[in-house]
Design a protein around this motif. Structure first.
Motif, PDB file in Angstrom:
ATOM      1  N   UNK A 303     -21.318 -32.627 -28.614  1.00 32.43           N
ATOM      2  CA  UNK A 303     -21.919 -33.956 -28.597  1.00 32.43           C
ATOM      3  C   UNK A 303     -22.232 -34.413 -30.016  1.00 32.43           C
ATOM      4  N   UNK A 304     -22.134 -35.709 -30.213  1.00 34.65           N
ATOM      5  CA  UNK A 304     -22.511 -36.318 -31.486  1.00 34.65           C
ATOM      6  C   UNK A 304     -23.660 -37.264 -31.218  1.00 34.65           C
ATOM      7  N   UNK A 305     -24.720 -37.154 -32.012  1.00 35.71           N
ATOM      8  CA  UNK A 305     -25.907 -37.978 -31.813  1.00 35.71           C
ATOM      9  C   UNK A 305     -26.283 -38.630 -33.135  1.00 35.71           C
ATOM     10  N   UNK A 306     -26.415 -39.959 -33.141  1.00 31.06           N
ATOM     11  CA  UNK A 306     -26.670 -40.696 -34.369  1.00 31.06           C
ATOM     12  C   UNK A 306     -28.142 -41.076 -34.462  1.00 31.06           C
ATOM     13  N   UNK A 307     -28.775 -40.700 -35.575  1.00 28.99           N
ATOM     14  CA  UNK A 307     -30.130 -41.116 -35.886  1.00 28.99           C
ATOM     15  C   UNK A 307     -30.068 -42.068 -37.078  1.00 28.99           C
ATOM     16  N   UNK A 308     -31.215 -42.568 -37.527  1.00 24.90           N
ATOM     17  CA  UNK A 308     -31.207 -43.575 -38.581  1.00 24.90           C
ATOM     18  C   UNK A 308     -30.577 -43.067 -39.872  1.00 24.90           C
ATOM     19  N   UNK A 309     -30.872 -41.835 -40.273  1.00 25.68           N
ATOM     20  CA  UNK A 309     -30.316 -41.298 -41.512  1.00 25.68           C
ATOM     21  C   UNK A 309     -29.657 -39.940 -41.307  1.00 25.68           C
TER      22      UNK A 309
END
Length: 360
Positions: A303-309
């Motif tokens: 899985x790939x999970x995007x946060x702000x930075x």
């Protein structure tokens, strides 16, 4: 930027004429209760209205007033917040509720500076509460309002720079209607959210078209300007979902890092994407699994999970064992019944894995 005084009166008239017919019907717009307004504003930070709506309803159903929130446990608050992200918002709300009880006897103060003293409350949220709940003339400047003002007056400074923020707040303070500040603020925010969009703004539908400098100069696409964001950091997480009959292990993240105080499966973070064989050389892996027999490792999903930075690249492994594991050598882990996992607040990443896991 032109003299804002020329357009102040016109802007107020146009906004307040447009807003009643075009505003979205949202529950927090039917109340002057500062608690409900505060909850809605915090939830909507970094969150789309469509997503925030359901969270708002669930949150106020669980914690209907300041006293209910102040007496809640952090785990209960984080559980309601699960999946919304930016979990420091929820932790700060809990601390602020305790402040309201201890310092203000459970009554929301109407004074701007006192509202600003609450944990996690910044200028924008304080202005929203002061104007919406108490009719105080404090201008709200969020991302939507920044974009509107930037285009209206062709603000040259980047809106995320110190100079830009000061200029935007100064203009917002000048153009706010002191008689109806709440309606004015709501209208500015609604205009930015529905008409003055980042891309493909609906200028032909904008009530401020005639007083917008960027529209007049055909330069709408050039505003607002922004300073380039900091570089995004890549991280590589390898989770181990240990399974023996109905039991598994969780650990609370207590470090000052992403997802603080949320629960997760045993995790080995690596400097890059690695295979299971490579992970088995890690010290943690040997510490956890070297003394156990009949272990079966199965890679379940990437899985790939995007946060702000940050970008999180996560690998999930199921670890099945026929023998009961009383504890892991790392005493920070707790053994739970899988049926109870819903009681523990987890990150959106873990939640997505669990959704998939229970479907299979």
């Amino acid at each position: 930027m032109s003299d804002t005084n020329n357009n102040i009166h016109t802007i107020s008239i146009l906004l307040q004429s447009w807003y009643p017919q075009h505003k979205r019907d949202l529950p927090w717009r039917h109340t002057s209760d500062p608690y409900l307004i505060w909850v809605s504003e915090v939830i909507l930070q970094q969150t789309r209205v469509e997503q925030g709506y359901d969270y708002f309803v669930r949150f106020v159903r669980k914690f209907p007033d300041i006293w209910a929130l102040a007496s809640a446990s952090e785990e209960d608050v984080l559980k309601i917040w699960q999946g919304l992200g930016y979990y420091s918002r929820a932790r700060n709300m809990l601390q602020a509720a305790k402040q309201l009880v201890n310092q203000f006897e459970g009554v929301f103060p109407s004074d701007f500076e006192k509202i600003l003293s609450l944990k996690g409350v910044g200028n924008y949220t304080a202005a929203a509460i002061a104007s919406f709940a108490f009719g105080k003339p404090h201008a709200t400047v969020d991302g939507n309002v920044s974009r509107v003002i930037s285009r209206l007056f062709e603000v040259q400074h980047p809106i995320n720079s110190t100079e830009g923020k000061k200029q935007l707040q100064s203009v917002a303070d000048q153009i706010i209607d002191p008689v109806h500040p709440g309606i004015h603020n709501q209208a500015m925010m609604e205009l930015g959210a529905t008409i003055c969009l980042p891309r493909r703004p609906k200028c032909e539908e904008c009530p401020l078209q005639t007083v917008c400098m960027a529209h007049h100069h055909h330069s709408v696409a050039s505003f607002p300007s922004k300073i380039v964001k900091t570089k995004v950091r890549d991280r590589f997480f390898n989770y181990f979902h240990i399974m023996h009959e109905h039991e598994t292990f969780l650990r609370k993240r207590i470090e000052d890092d992403v997802w603080k105080n949320l629960y997760e499966f045993p995790l080995i973070e690596t400097s890059g994407q690695v295979s299971l064989i490579e992970i088995s050389d890690e010290e943690k892996f040997g510490k956890w699994f070297s003394k156990s027999h009949s272990l079966q490792f199965e890679h379940v999903v990437s899985m790939k999970h995007i946060l702000s930075h940050q970008r999180i690249f996560a690998e999930f492994y199921r670890v099945k064992t026929e023998e009961s594991i009383d504890h892991l050598p790392d005493l920070s882990f707790i053994k739970i019944d899988m049926a109870d996992i819903e009681k523990y607040p987890v990150s959106r990443l873990i939640h997505k894995y669990l959704e998939r896991f229970f479907v299979e």
